[in-house]
Design an enzyme around this catalytic site. Structure first.
Site, short mmCIF file in Angstrom:
data_model
loop_
_atom_site.label_atom_id
_atom_site.label_comp_id
_atom_site.label_asym_id
_atom_site.label_seq_id
_atom_site.Cartn_x
_atom_site.Cartn_y
_atom_site.Cartn_z
N GLY A 1 50.17 15.65 14.34
CA GLY A 1 48.79 16.10 14.48
C GLY A 1 47.93 15.78 13.27
N ASN A 2 46.75 16.44 13.21
CA ASN A 2 45.73 16.12 12.21
C ASN A 2 45.47 14.61 12.23
OD1 ASN A 2 45.01 15.98 8.81
ND2 ASN A 2 43.95 17.31 10.21
N HIS B 1 44.33 10.82 12.45
CA HIS B 1 43.36 9.93 11.80
C HIS B 1 43.38 8.59 12.54
CE1 HIS B 1 46.92 8.18 10.06
NE2 HIS B 1 47.24 9.33 9.47
N HIS C 1 46.72 7.01 13.59
CA HIS C 1 47.33 7.50 14.83
C HIS C 1 46.60 6.93 16.05
CE1 HIS C 1 48.25 11.07 12.10
NE2 HIS C 1 49.45 10.74 12.55
N LEU D 1 45.92 5.24 5.34
CA LEU D 1 45.51 6.49 5.98
C LEU D 1 46.73 7.39 6.16
CD1 LEU D 1 42.92 5.40 8.70
CD2 LEU D 1 42.59 5.88 6.26
N SER D 2 46.52 8.69 5.88
CA SER D 2 47.59 9.68 5.98
C SER D 2 46.94 11.05 6.16
CB SER D 2 48.43 9.68 4.69
OG SER D 2 49.18 10.87 4.59
#
Ligand code: PAF
Length: 282
Positions: free
Chosen positions: A27-28, A30, A33, A185-186
């Site tokens: 989840g969360n 960005h 994903h 991105l993370s």
């Protein structure tokens, strides 16, 4: 998009699917994903994503409790990206009793690098991914699961797991998505202060420099590798980072390379309270 919380409901929803495409996440979400979700769209007849923050892959001092849980926003993003089914189990749904049966990956691959600094991490990852695979793919003749290349070692461990258990799945890698300055991105980038966010790109710059040094030293790399790595570590330490490792490995098994091997450089380092990882194939 259907939002489903239990394994029986998920299996019922996928009963007509012959070859699901599956993107597991914590989840969360960005753009990394979402790029995986878009990449998955043509690879199956039903596109499934999961969101589950998996306690088993966190050490006691790590960020399990503070890991950002943003289900509503994530669901909106997945719907917009064309996802058909979101599987978002609670801990009780996925682990109704303590998960005492676990998938133990090969220590040669799983106890180095990330596994050295996060002991048990890959056992936790393999165990939850095997369980998610069982929930999504049981009874299917074929399926596809997608994982980001930013987690290079994870991708390799999971490929080996699928191979060793002869799971009828294709594992597909998604290229690392980067911010304009080059930072991978993370979800954990959200922990960075503004000043740390400016600094964070230095991890990928250090890896690029290490990759350049490794190429320049190609013929004598086994002898020079540790000195090159020490220089890279020093460069980040001097800027206030606490690196766990910055290393040149051979791509095939992440062991120290011999001359002529295809290479990857991998790094993990803490900036303030945020631990970042990145890698670059050379
Ligand atoms: O990469 C991740 O987000 C997680 O390790 C995964 C594969 C979803 C398993 O919890």
């Amino acid at each position: 998009m259907q939002i489903i919380h239990t394994i029986p409901e998920l299996r019922a929803a996928l009963a007509q699917s012959r070859n699901p495409a599956f993107v597991p996440t914590m989840g969360n979400l960005h753009d990394g994903h979402l790029a995986l979700v878009r990449q998955a769209r043509p690879l199956g007849d039903t596109l499934v994503a999961s969101i589950f923050v998996n306690r088993l892959q966190f050490l006691p001092h790590e960020d399990f409790d503070s890991y950002p849980r943003t289900l509503q926003v994530d669901a909106d993003k997945l719907r917009a990206a064309g996802c058909d089914v979101l599987f978002a189990p609670s801990e009780q749904d996925l682990y109704p009793e303590p998960q005492t049966f676990k998938v133990q990956p090969d220590p040669q691959l799983a106890d180095i690098l990330e596994g050295q600094f996060r002991p048990g991490f890959f056992t936790g990852v393999c165990t939850v991914v095997m369980k998610l695979f069982s929930a999504v793919f049981a009874g299917k003749a074929q399926g596809t699961a997608l994982f980001g290349q930013k987690d290079y070692q994870q991708l390799m461990v999971l490929r080996r797991m699928v191979q060793q258990f002869a799971l009828p799945l294709d594992i597909v890698a998604g290229t690392t998505q980067r911010a304009d300055d080059g930072l991978a991105l993370s979800s954990r980038n959200g922990y960075l202060s503004e000043a740390e966010r400016q600094e964070a790109v230095q991890l990928s710059l250090a890896l690029r420099a290490l990759a350049r040094d490794a190429v320049a030293a190609a013929h004598t790399l086994p002898a020079q590798r540790e000195a090159l790595e020490a220089r890279a570590l020093q460069a980040l330490t001097g800027r206030g980072w606490q690196p766990d490792y910055l290393t040149v490995r051979r791509r095939s098994d992440l062991q120290p390379p011999q001359a002529g091997d295809a290479l990857v450089v991998l790094g993990a380092a803490r900036l303030g309270r945020t631990r970042l990882i990145d890698n670059l194939e050379v």
